[in-house]
Scaffold this motif. Structure first.
Motif, PDB file in Angstrom:
ATOM      1  N   GLU A 137      55.862  32.494  41.846  1.00 22.97           N
ATOM      2  CA  GLU A 137      56.167  32.891  43.206  1.00 22.97           C
ATOM      3  C   GLU A 137      56.836  34.249  43.362  1.00 22.97           C
ATOM      4  N   LEU A 138      57.418  34.807  42.308  1.00 26.20           N
ATOM      5  CA  LEU A 138      58.157  36.049  42.488  1.00 26.20           C
ATOM      6  C   LEU A 138      57.370  37.315  42.171  1.00 26.20           C
ATOM      7  N   ARG A 139      56.235  37.194  41.444  1.00 22.40           N
ATOM      8  CA  ARG A 139      55.532  38.402  41.022  1.00 22.40           C
ATOM      9  C   ARG A 139      54.024  38.282  41.219  1.00 22.40           C
ATOM     10  N   PRO A 140      53.556  37.958  42.417  1.00 25.32           N
ATOM     11  CA  PRO A 140      52.111  37.803  42.609  1.00 25.32           C
ATOM     12  C   PRO A 140      51.377  39.099  42.335  1.00 25.32           C
ATOM     13  N   GLY A 141      50.293  38.995  41.565  1.00 26.80           N
ATOM     14  CA  GLY A 141      49.436  40.141  41.321  1.00 26.80           C
ATOM     15  C   GLY A 141      49.891  41.104  40.253  1.00 26.80           C
ATOM     16  N   ILE A 142      51.159  41.056  39.867  1.00 28.47           N
ATOM     17  CA  ILE A 142      51.678  42.053  38.937  1.00 28.47           C
ATOM     18  C   ILE A 142      51.236  41.733  37.509  1.00 28.47           C
ATOM     19  N   VAL A 143      50.515  42.662  36.896  1.00 27.31           N
ATOM     20  CA  VAL A 143      50.005  42.493  35.538  1.00 27.31           C
ATOM     21  C   VAL A 143      50.906  43.204  34.527  1.00 27.31           C
ATOM     22  N   HIS A 144      51.406  44.372  34.897  1.00 23.93           N
ATOM     23  CA  HIS A 144      52.331  45.124  34.041  1.00 23.93           C
ATOM     24  C   HIS A 144      53.326  45.814  34.953  1.00 23.93           C
ATOM     25  N   ARG A 145      54.388  46.345  34.374  1.00 18.74           N
ATOM     26  CA  ARG A 145      55.449  46.931  35.182  1.00 18.74           C
ATOM     27  C   ARG A 145      55.789  48.336  34.697  1.00 18.74           C
ATOM     28  N   ILE A 146      56.364  49.101  35.588  1.00 20.30           N
ATOM     29  CA  ILE A 146      57.055  50.327  35.195  1.00 20.30           C
ATOM     30  C   ILE A 146      58.429  50.274  35.847  1.00 20.30           C
ATOM     31  N   ASP A 147      59.405  50.886  35.213  1.00 23.31           N
ATOM     32  CA  ASP A 147      60.783  50.772  35.678  1.00 23.31           C
ATOM     33  C   ASP A 147      60.975  51.379  37.065  1.00 23.31           C
ATOM     34  N   LYS A 148      62.028  50.943  37.737  1.00 23.05           N
ATOM     35  CA  LYS A 148      62.350  51.428  39.073  1.00 23.05           C
ATOM     36  C   LYS A 148      62.356  52.952  39.136  1.00 23.05           C
ATOM     37  N   ASP A 149      63.028  53.593  38.187  1.00 25.07           N
ATOM     38  CA  ASP A 149      63.177  55.041  38.228  1.00 25.07           C
ATOM     39  C   ASP A 149      62.134  55.783  37.416  1.00 25.07           C
ATOM     40  N   THR A 150      61.009  55.108  37.147  1.00 19.04           N
ATOM     41  CA  THR A 150      59.842  55.752  36.558  1.00 19.04           C
ATOM     42  C   THR A 150      58.762  55.804  37.628  1.00 19.04           C
ATOM     43  N   SER A 151      58.112  56.929  37.778  1.00 21.93           N
ATOM     44  CA  SER A 151      57.028  57.055  38.747  1.00 21.93           C
ATOM     45  C   SER A 151      55.688  56.882  38.048  1.00 21.93           C
ATOM     46  N   GLY A 152      54.633  56.701  38.849  1.00 23.48           N
ATOM     47  CA  GLY A 152      53.299  56.718  38.266  1.00 23.48           C
ATOM     48  C   GLY A 152      52.416  55.533  38.546  1.00 23.48           C
ATOM     49  N   LEU A 153      51.322  55.471  37.794  1.00 22.18           N
ATOM     50  CA  LEU A 153      50.229  54.546  38.072  1.00 22.18           C
ATOM     51  C   LEU A 153      50.527  53.118  37.624  1.00 22.18           C
ATOM     52  N   LEU A 154      50.165  52.187  38.509  1.00 22.46           N
ATOM     53  CA  LEU A 154      50.415  50.763  38.286  1.00 22.46           C
ATOM     54  C   LEU A 154      49.221  49.997  38.834  1.00 22.46           C
ATOM     55  N   MET A 155      48.731  49.000  38.079  1.00 23.92           N
ATOM     56  CA  MET A 155      47.613  48.189  38.566  1.00 23.92           C
ATOM     57  C   MET A 155      48.095  46.779  38.890  1.00 23.92           C
ATOM     58  N   ALA A 156      47.449  46.152  39.870  1.00 26.46           N
ATOM     59  CA  ALA A 156      47.749  44.775  40.242  1.00 26.46           C
ATOM     60  C   ALA A 156      46.440  44.031  40.469  1.00 26.46           C
ATOM     61  N   ALA A 157      46.444  42.744  40.182  1.00 27.82           N
ATOM     62  CA  ALA A 157      45.243  41.913  40.307  1.00 27.82           C
ATOM     63  C   ALA A 157      45.197  41.240  41.673  1.00 27.82           C
ATOM     64  N   LYS A 158      43.985  41.137  42.219  1.00 29.19           N
ATOM     65  CA  LYS A 158      43.827  40.523  43.533  1.00 29.19           C
ATOM     66  C   LYS A 158      43.233  39.128  43.470  1.00 29.19           C
ATOM     67  N   ASN A 159      42.963  38.645  42.256  1.00 35.22           N
ATOM     68  CA  ASN A 159      42.566  37.246  42.076  1.00 35.22           C
ATOM     69  C   ASN A 159      42.898  36.857  40.645  1.00 35.22           C
ATOM     70  N   ASP A 160      42.902  35.564  40.370  1.00 34.01           N
ATOM     71  CA  ASP A 160      43.365  35.092  39.069  1.00 34.01           C
ATOM     72  C   ASP A 160      42.418  35.470  37.931  1.00 34.01           C
ATOM     73  N   LYS A 161      41.121  35.521  38.199  1.00 32.18           N
ATOM     74  CA  LYS A 161      40.175  35.924  37.154  1.00 32.18           C
ATOM     75  C   LYS A 161      40.448  37.362  36.728  1.00 32.18           C
ATOM     76  N   ALA A 162      40.666  38.241  37.702  1.00 30.55           N
ATOM     77  CA  ALA A 162      40.971  39.633  37.386  1.00 30.55           C
ATOM     78  C   ALA A 162      42.301  39.740  36.663  1.00 30.55           C
ATOM     79  N   HIS A 163      43.269  38.904  37.065  1.00 31.96           N
ATOM     80  CA  HIS A 163      44.585  38.937  36.437  1.00 31.96           C
ATOM     81  C   HIS A 163      44.482  38.630  34.936  1.00 31.96           C
ATOM     82  N   VAL A 164      43.734  37.597  34.600  1.00 34.23           N
ATOM     83  CA  VAL A 164      43.586  37.222  33.192  1.00 34.23           C
ATOM     84  C   VAL A 164      42.869  38.318  32.409  1.00 34.23           C
ATOM     85  N   SER A 165      41.819  38.891  32.984  1.00 34.55           N
ATOM     86  CA  SER A 165      41.081  39.949  32.294  1.00 34.55           C
ATOM     87  C   SER A 165      41.977  41.146  32.001  1.00 34.55           C
TER      88      SER A 165
END
Length: 334
Positions: free
Chosen positions: A158-186
């Motif tokens: 419940e706290l991290r929907p879609g989040i596959v990987h993270r970058i720190d608060k004070d780090t900028s840049g590219l981040l990907m998130a999944a929009k369904n569970d199949k994509a999340h696992v891949s």
């Protein structure tokens, strides 16, 4: 020149060493997993073994809760989290359905680089937290994604929907998130197999004498300060960072860093370990004088992965944020 840094501080020739360790076994559906314990894994705690084997970014605490609730079985029977695995044990995990998400969608602007029905890629600004946590339940990337997407993956609970990987608060840049569970696992399995391309640009203190090299040193929590991480052999995970010098300024060096693994604070810890902490890092550059910045001078510039459905290789690149560009400009004009 190449340099290879290891835990014992011995310098050896740089190599193409890789530590791919795919999940031992996987069920037919994304929410069911089965592993057979190998002789090398015998005597490990069950919660640790499940945590190491899963591709997804799921906390050990969450896994302990699943074990307690009977979602993890060993040879068909429920056991405790501290159960010591034996060679030949069959471990089965059946993930419970994610609970309803009680996160407020917030109209926070997002710099979207790519989006389709499976995945979204954003350029995160410095200062924005990725996911909610106790005491910080609003103003995060997840709150923004909940407003923007409406259809994020719920595989992380419940706290991290879609989040596959993270970058720190004070780090900028590219981040990907999944929009369904199949994509999340891949996407999670690509991260596990170290096939996701992640390159960062950082400004570090000091003059790195080697043009390129590899830092290979395990990372675990700092026993003196649990909010920090450090290079240690105790309760740690294998970590590898490759670096290449882009520009030298005498008292600072601009470097490109490529992650082979993705441990918490990995770049920040590894650069401190070799004596070149990140400029502006509030945790790992304490006591360092001279160049300053509001947050660490670290930017996730390049992100590449295989699309979960089409199989196409996608790659994105985000320019340095204005604060890093201004800092570099001032250094060059000295």
């Amino acid at each position: 020149m190449n340099e290879h840094y290891e835990l014992d501080d011995t310098t050896i020739a740089s190599s193409n060493h890789s530590s791919n360790s795919p999940v031992e076994g996987k069920g037919e559906e994304f929410h069911s997993y089965t592993w057979t314990i190998t002789p090398e894994q015998a005597k490990e705690r069950l919660d640790k073994r499940v945590h190491e084997s899963l591709s997804m970014d799921i906390s050990r605490t969450q896994i302990q809760m699943w074990i307690k609730d009977g979602h993890v079985l060993v040879n068909g029977a429920a056991v405790k989290s501290n159960y010591k695995c034996a060679a030949g044990d069959i471990v089965e995990l059946t993930m419970p359905e994610p609970e309803s998400v009680d996160i407020v969608a917030e109209n926070i602007p997002l710099d979207v680089y790519y989006e389709d029905s499976d995945v979204i890629v954003i350029n995160k600004p410095r200062g924005l937290v990725v996911h909610p946590a106790p005491g910080h339940t609003s103003g995060t990337v997840v709150n923004a994604l909940m407003y923007h997407c409406k259809d994020l993956s719920g595989i992380n609970g419940e706290l991290r929907p879609g989040i596959v990987h993270r970058i720190d608060k004070d780090t900028s840049g590219l981040l990907m998130a999944a929009k369904n569970d199949k994509a999340h696992v891949s996407l999670a399995e690509q991260l596990k197999a170290h096939t996701v391309l992640r390159k960062y640009i950082a400004l570090v203190h000091g003059n790195i004498p080697h043009d390129q090299g590899t830092i290979e040193a395990p990372i675990g929590r700092d026993e003196q300060d649990r909010k920090m991480y450090t290079v240690t052999e105790r309760n740690s995970k294998h970590a590898v960072t490759h670096f290449k010098v882009l520009e030298r300024f005498g008292d600072a060096t601009l470097v490109e860093l490529q992650l082979e693994t993705g441990r918490t604070h990995q770049i920040r810890v590894h650069m401190k370990y070799i004596g070149h902490p990140l400029v502006g890092d509030p945790m790992y550059s304490r006591g360092t004088r001279g160049l300053k910045m509001n947050g660490q001078a670290l930017h996730a510039q390049t992100l590449g992965f295989v699309h979960p459905t089409s199989g196409e290789t996608l790659q994105f690149q985000a320019p340095l944020p204005n604060d890093m560009e201004e800092l570099l400009k001032s250094i060059r004009n000295r």
